[in-house]
Motif scaffolding. Structure first.
Motif, PDB file in Angstrom:
ATOM      1  N   VAL A 120       0.885  -1.177  -0.013  1.00 54.48           N
ATOM      2  CA  VAL A 120       0.119   0.025  -0.088  1.00 54.48           C
ATOM      3  C   VAL A 120       0.993   1.270   0.107  1.00 54.48           C
ATOM      4  CG1 VAL A 120      -2.088  -1.168   1.232  1.00 54.48           C
ATOM      5  CG2 VAL A 120      -0.292   0.010   2.704  1.00 54.48           C
ATOM      6  N   SER A 121       0.091   2.330  -0.719  1.00 54.52           N
ATOM      7  CA  SER A 121       1.085   3.754  -0.535  1.00 54.52           C
ATOM      8  C   SER A 121       0.142   4.262   0.801  1.00 54.52           C
ATOM      9  CB  SER A 121       0.486   4.331  -1.848  1.00 54.52           C
ATOM     10  OG  SER A 121       1.190   4.213  -2.840  1.00 54.52           O
ATOM     11  N   ALA A 122       0.706   5.606   0.910  1.00 52.47           N
ATOM     12  CA  ALA A 122      -0.144   6.405   1.991  1.00 52.47           C
ATOM     13  C   ALA A 122      -0.852   6.849   1.426  1.00 52.47           C
ATOM     14  CB  ALA A 122       1.141   7.578   2.239  1.00 52.47           C
ATOM     15  N   PRO A 123      -2.223   7.145   2.345  1.00 52.94           N
ATOM     16  CA  PRO A 123      -3.364   7.753   1.739  1.00 52.94           C
ATOM     17  C   PRO A 123      -2.991   9.157   0.945  1.00 52.94           C
ATOM     18  CG  PRO A 123      -3.624   7.381   3.970  1.00 52.94           C
ATOM     19  CD  PRO A 123      -2.165   7.086   3.695  1.00 52.94           C
ATOM     20  N   LYS A 152      -4.555  17.479   0.508  1.00 48.78           N
ATOM     21  CA  LYS A 152      -3.044  17.029   0.299  1.00 48.78           C
ATOM     22  C   LYS A 152      -2.929  15.607   0.653  1.00 48.78           C
ATOM     23  CE  LYS A 152      -0.812  21.231   1.223  1.00 48.78           C
ATOM     24  NZ  LYS A 152      -1.071  22.318   1.969  1.00 48.78           N
ATOM     25  N   LYS A 153      -1.795  14.948   0.090  1.00 47.33           N
ATOM     26  CA  LYS A 153      -1.266  13.794  -0.063  1.00 47.33           C
ATOM     27  C   LYS A 153      -0.877  13.586   1.530  1.00 47.33           C
ATOM     28  CE  LYS A 153      -0.056  12.076  -4.357  1.00 47.33           C
ATOM     29  NZ  LYS A 153       1.034  11.263  -4.872  1.00 47.33           N
ATOM     30  N   VAL A 154      -0.858  12.490   2.074  1.00 43.97           N
ATOM     31  CA  VAL A 154      -0.244  12.387   3.452  1.00 43.97           C
ATOM     32  C   VAL A 154       1.327  12.380   3.398  1.00 43.97           C
ATOM     33  CG1 VAL A 154       0.173  10.442   5.181  1.00 43.97           C
ATOM     34  CG2 VAL A 154      -2.063  11.041   4.663  1.00 43.97           C
ATOM     35  N   THR A 155       1.946  11.865   2.351  1.00 44.86           N
ATOM     36  CA  THR A 155       3.443  12.133   1.959  1.00 44.86           C
ATOM     37  C   THR A 155       3.760  13.493   1.773  1.00 44.86           C
ATOM     38  OG1 THR A 155       3.171   9.914   0.727  1.00 44.86           O
ATOM     39  CG2 THR A 155       5.325  11.239   0.643  1.00 44.86           C
ATOM     40  N   ASP A 156       2.955  14.376   1.270  1.00 44.64           N
ATOM     41  CA  ASP A 156       3.236  15.874   1.149  1.00 44.64           C
ATOM     42  C   ASP A 156       2.958  16.291   2.682  1.00 44.64           C
ATOM     43  OD1 ASP A 156       3.822  15.766  -1.609  1.00 44.64           O
ATOM     44  OD2 ASP A 156       1.642  15.944  -2.008  1.00 44.64           O
ATOM     45  N   GLY A 160       3.808   7.583   6.154  1.00 40.60           N
ATOM     46  CA  GLY A 160       2.557   7.395   5.657  1.00 40.60           C
ATOM     47  C   GLY A 160       2.093   5.838   5.304  1.00 40.60           C
ATOM     48  N   GLU A 161       3.140   5.385   4.563  1.00 44.45           N
ATOM     49  CA  GLU A 161       3.066   4.077   4.207  1.00 44.45           C
ATOM     50  C   GLU A 161       3.009   3.194   5.314  1.00 44.45           C
ATOM     51  OE1 GLU A 161       4.335   6.372   2.385  1.00 44.45           O
ATOM     52  OE2 GLU A 161       3.555   5.658   0.157  1.00 44.45           O
ATOM     53  N   TYR A 162       3.945   3.355   6.019  1.00 44.93           N
ATOM     54  CA  TYR A 162       4.175   2.534   7.546  1.00 44.93           C
ATOM     55  C   TYR A 162       2.923   2.409   8.340  1.00 44.93           C
ATOM     56  CZ  TYR A 162       5.270   1.228  12.202  1.00 44.93           C
ATOM     57  OH  TYR A 162       5.141   0.643  13.762  1.00 44.93           O
ATOM     58  N   GLY A 196       4.517   0.363   1.259  1.00 41.14           N
ATOM     59  CA  GLY A 196       5.476   0.339  -0.080  1.00 41.14           C
ATOM     60  C   GLY A 196       6.530   1.789   0.206  1.00 41.14           C
ATOM     61  N   PHE A 197       7.249   1.992  -0.969  1.00 46.67           N
ATOM     62  CA  PHE A 197       7.807   3.442  -0.911  1.00 46.67           C
ATOM     63  C   PHE A 197       9.203   3.117  -0.013  1.00 46.67           C
ATOM     64  CE2 PHE A 197       7.918   7.954   0.482  1.00 46.67           C
ATOM     65  CZ  PHE A 197       8.490   8.461  -0.896  1.00 46.67           C
ATOM     66  N   TYR A 198       9.392   2.393   0.666  1.00 46.23           N
ATOM     67  CA  TYR A 198      10.809   2.469   1.617  1.00 46.23           C
ATOM     68  C   TYR A 198      11.331   1.012   1.901  1.00 46.23           C
ATOM     69  CZ  TYR A 198       8.279   1.518   5.998  1.00 46.23           C
ATOM     70  OH  TYR A 198       7.536   0.924   6.986  1.00 46.23           O
ATOM     71  N   SER A 219      12.283   7.012  -5.052  1.00 47.65           N
ATOM     72  CA  SER A 219      11.777   8.318  -5.381  1.00 47.65           C
ATOM     73  C   SER A 219      10.341   8.566  -5.523  1.00 47.65           C
ATOM     74  CB  SER A 219      12.126   8.870  -6.690  1.00 47.65           C
ATOM     75  OG  SER A 219      11.823   7.824  -7.790  1.00 47.65           O
ATOM     76  N   ARG A 220       9.697   9.384  -5.600  1.00 44.69           N
ATOM     77  CA  ARG A 220       8.222   9.577  -5.450  1.00 44.69           C
ATOM     78  C   ARG A 220       7.392   8.553  -6.296  1.00 44.69           C
ATOM     79  NH1 ARG A 220       6.057  14.189  -2.954  1.00 44.69           N
ATOM     80  NH2 ARG A 220       4.213  12.810  -2.526  1.00 44.69           N
ATOM     81  N   GLY A 221       6.274   8.025  -5.823  1.00 46.26           N
ATOM     82  CA  GLY A 221       5.621   7.018  -6.586  1.00 46.26           C
ATOM     83  C   GLY A 221       6.441   5.749  -6.353  1.00 46.26           C
ATOM     84  N   GLY A 222       7.110   5.621  -5.526  1.00 48.25           N
ATOM     85  CA  GLY A 222       8.024   4.262  -5.365  1.00 48.25           C
ATOM     86  C   GLY A 222       7.391   3.313  -4.934  1.00 48.25           C
ATOM     87  N   SER A 223       6.098   3.286  -4.401  1.00 48.14           N
ATOM     88  CA  SER A 223       5.565   2.239  -3.746  1.00 48.14           C
ATOM     89  C   SER A 223       5.340   1.161  -4.999  1.00 48.14           C
ATOM     90  CB  SER A 223       3.924   2.378  -3.297  1.00 48.14           C
ATOM     91  OG  SER A 223       4.139   3.216  -2.182  1.00 48.14           O
ATOM     92  N   ASP A 224       5.028   1.623  -6.411  1.00 52.15           N
ATOM     93  CA  ASP A 224       4.965   0.742  -7.610  1.00 52.15           C
ATOM     94  C   ASP A 224       6.189  -0.274  -7.507  1.00 52.15           C
ATOM     95  OD1 ASP A 224       2.965   1.898  -8.342  1.00 52.15           O
ATOM     96  OD2 ASP A 224       3.899   3.166  -9.944  1.00 52.15           O
TER      97      ASP A 224
HETATM   98  N1  ASP Z   1       3.390   7.759  -1.029  1.00 44.90           N
HETATM   99  C1  ASP Z   1       4.450   8.368  -1.869  1.00 44.90           C
HETATM  100  C2  ASP Z   1       4.435   9.211  -2.880  1.00 44.90           C
HETATM  101  O1  ASP Z   1       3.373   9.983  -2.420  1.00 44.90           O
HETATM  102  C3  ASP Z   1       4.995   7.009  -2.525  1.00 44.90           C
HETATM  103  C4  ASP Z   1       3.723   6.251  -3.410  1.00 44.90           C
HETATM  104  O2  ASP Z   1       2.509   6.648  -3.381  1.00 44.90           O
HETATM  105  O3  ASP Z   1       4.142   5.325  -4.300  1.00 44.90           O
HETATM  106  O4  ASP Z   1       4.929   9.669  -3.646  1.00 44.90           O
END
Ligand code: ASP
Length: 439
Positions: free
Chosen positions: A37-40, A48-52, A115-117, A169-171, A183-188
């Motif tokens: 999972v990604s962060a909300p 706002k995204k939780v990561t932001d 956020g992911e954790y 995801g992501f870390y 890098s951003r979007g890294g949960s993929d």
């Molecule tokens: N939460 C992170 C981001 O916003 C990673 C992800 O969503 O994949 O970039």
């Protein structure tokens, strides 16, 4: 039983109702066993995204040291998520620990990863699944690159005998033992690592769109959906900015021939896009699979008589770029000419001048010219290599739109033709190519 790994992006995790929907999706298929999972993400466009929020929290804590106020919006998001999900979970204690850890670690990556954790802990509760912390199973090497072999082994080991598990995801963990993010979007990428580790039959990537489109929908109304695409085509298109998936996420699955499916959490009945290894791929019948592009490249044009017979000419030029740490995207060349196509932002801070001086002193060119504000547009498709006249159609369409082509590069695999045009002609050029091959 075959195993599917499912990654759910930020918008699929935005609030309690969406997560309830995700639970239904997972439980409707017994093969959907391992979840990343990604962060909300955003609940509405101004949200706002939780990561932001976390990155903002890190910036404020670094500037003024006050964690409480900076962490408050993150706390509020997770508290309301648990409430909406009617979960029996003491989220406030976990948030207290997290807040303390952020203050103690003083690390941007650690803060961003929370956020992911937190979300994975919640989703594991929702599904009654095991939570596996990515810091224990995903590893980076000393150069900051993914340590694939070590990670695949650790993930497979952690999943032995586990019925269903949720990963953030992501870390993962860096070579220094500290939490490090992609890098951003890294949960993929995290999802692809888990898929590779368990030799999944399918890697499902759940997002908020029903797959890849043949063209940017901001430029063309309702472009055609791509039903199947090969890894190679996807690599070309995502490199050019078609960004449904993180561009690095296909590497772990591609080498193991694991297919990927892009699905829409909000329209699970839609087919989506299948990304397939070439051995399983049947072209959709169209010559071109997709068109994508990027603006803001700089071309350094070099001309020198008898360049072709000067041994090591190209090597000397490329060494100048390497010395400045600048990578080159394309190198179209002729008998006495070569061009270096470079992302303009890589030449900032005086690097362009240093490179020009280096080229002058190393190879003494007759002509050295810089052309700025170039957009690159890639037309991609396996069908292009077998159909006669594709380039005639492509250049006919561009000429018909009265656009001057400043550079051409055809990859040797013949699945793409890249043209360079002025930034100002970018939109017009993409529209003309799309119209020629899809309308
Ligand atoms: N939460 C992170 C981001 O916003 C990673 C992800 O969503 O994949 O970039």
């Amino acid at each position: 039983m075959a195993v599917k790994v499912c990654k759910f992006g930020g918008t699929s995790m935005a609030d309690g109702n969406v997560i309830k929907n995700v639970k239904k999706i997972i439980e409707s298929d017994a093969e959907r066993k391992f979840i990343v999972v990604s962060a909300p993400g955003k609940r509405y466009s101004a949200d706002k995204k939780v990561t932001d929020l976390l990155l903002n929290c890190y910036a404020e804590v670094s500037a003024c040291g006050d964690i409480k106020a900076a962490f408050a919006p993150v706390r509020a998001r997770f508290v309301s998520l648990v409430k909406e999900l009617e979960l029996d979970f003491d989220i406030n204690s976990v948030l207290d620990e997290t807040e303390k850890a952020i203050a103690a670690e003083k690390s941007e990556d650690f803060t961003a990863s929370r956020g992911e954790y937190l979300n994975a802990r919640i989703v594991a509760k929702v599904l009654g699944a095991k939570f596996i912390d990515a810091k224990d199973v995903i590893f980076f090497d000393g150069n900051g690159a993914l340590d694939g072999e070590k990670s695949y082994k650790a993930v497979a080991e952690a999943l032995k005998g586990v019925e269903r598990a949720v990963f953030p995801g992501f870390y993962g963990t860096g070579a220094d033992g500290k939490v490090k993010t992609f890098s951003r979007g890294g949960s993929d990428i995290s999802g692809a690592i888990v898929a590779r580790a368990v030799k999944a039959s399918l890697y499902e990537n759940w997002t908020d769109v029903s797959g890849f489109l043949a063209c940017d929908p901001r430029l063309v109304d309702c472009p055609k959906r791509i039903k199947t695409i090969s890894y190679k085509e996807l690599r070309e298109l995502s490199y050019m900015g078609a960004n449904v998936l993180h561009a690095d996420s296909i590497f772990p699955v591609r080498s193991a021939n694991i297919p990927v499916k892009i699905k829409n959490t909000f329209r699970p009945e839609d087919d989506g896009t299948s990304i397939l290894p070439i051995s399983r791929y049947t072209p959709s019948g169209t010559v071109v699979t997709g068109v994508a592009g990027k603006k803001n490249f700089t071309v350094i044009f070099i001309e020198k008589s008898l360049m072709n017979s000067e041994v090591g000419f190209m090597g000397k030029v490329l060494a100048v770029l390497a010395k400045e740490g600048v990578s080159v995207e394309h190198v179209p060349s002729g008998i006495d000419t070569m061009s270096l196509v470079i992302e303009s932002c890589a030449l900032e801070g005086g690097k362009l001048d240093k490179i020009l001086a280096g080229i002058k002193s190393q190879v003494k060119p007759d002509v050295l010219r810089v052309i700025e504000n170039i957009a690159l547009i890639a037309t991609v498709g396996h069908g292009m290599s077998s159909s006669v006249g594709t380039s005639a159609r492509l250049f006919g369409a561009i000429a018909g739109a009265n656009i001057n082509v400043k550079m051409i590069d055809q990859g040797s695999s013949e699945i793409n033709i890249v043209v360079g045009v002025s930034n100002d002609d970018y939109e017009k050029c993409i529209k003309a190519i799309y119209k020629e091959f899809f309308n």
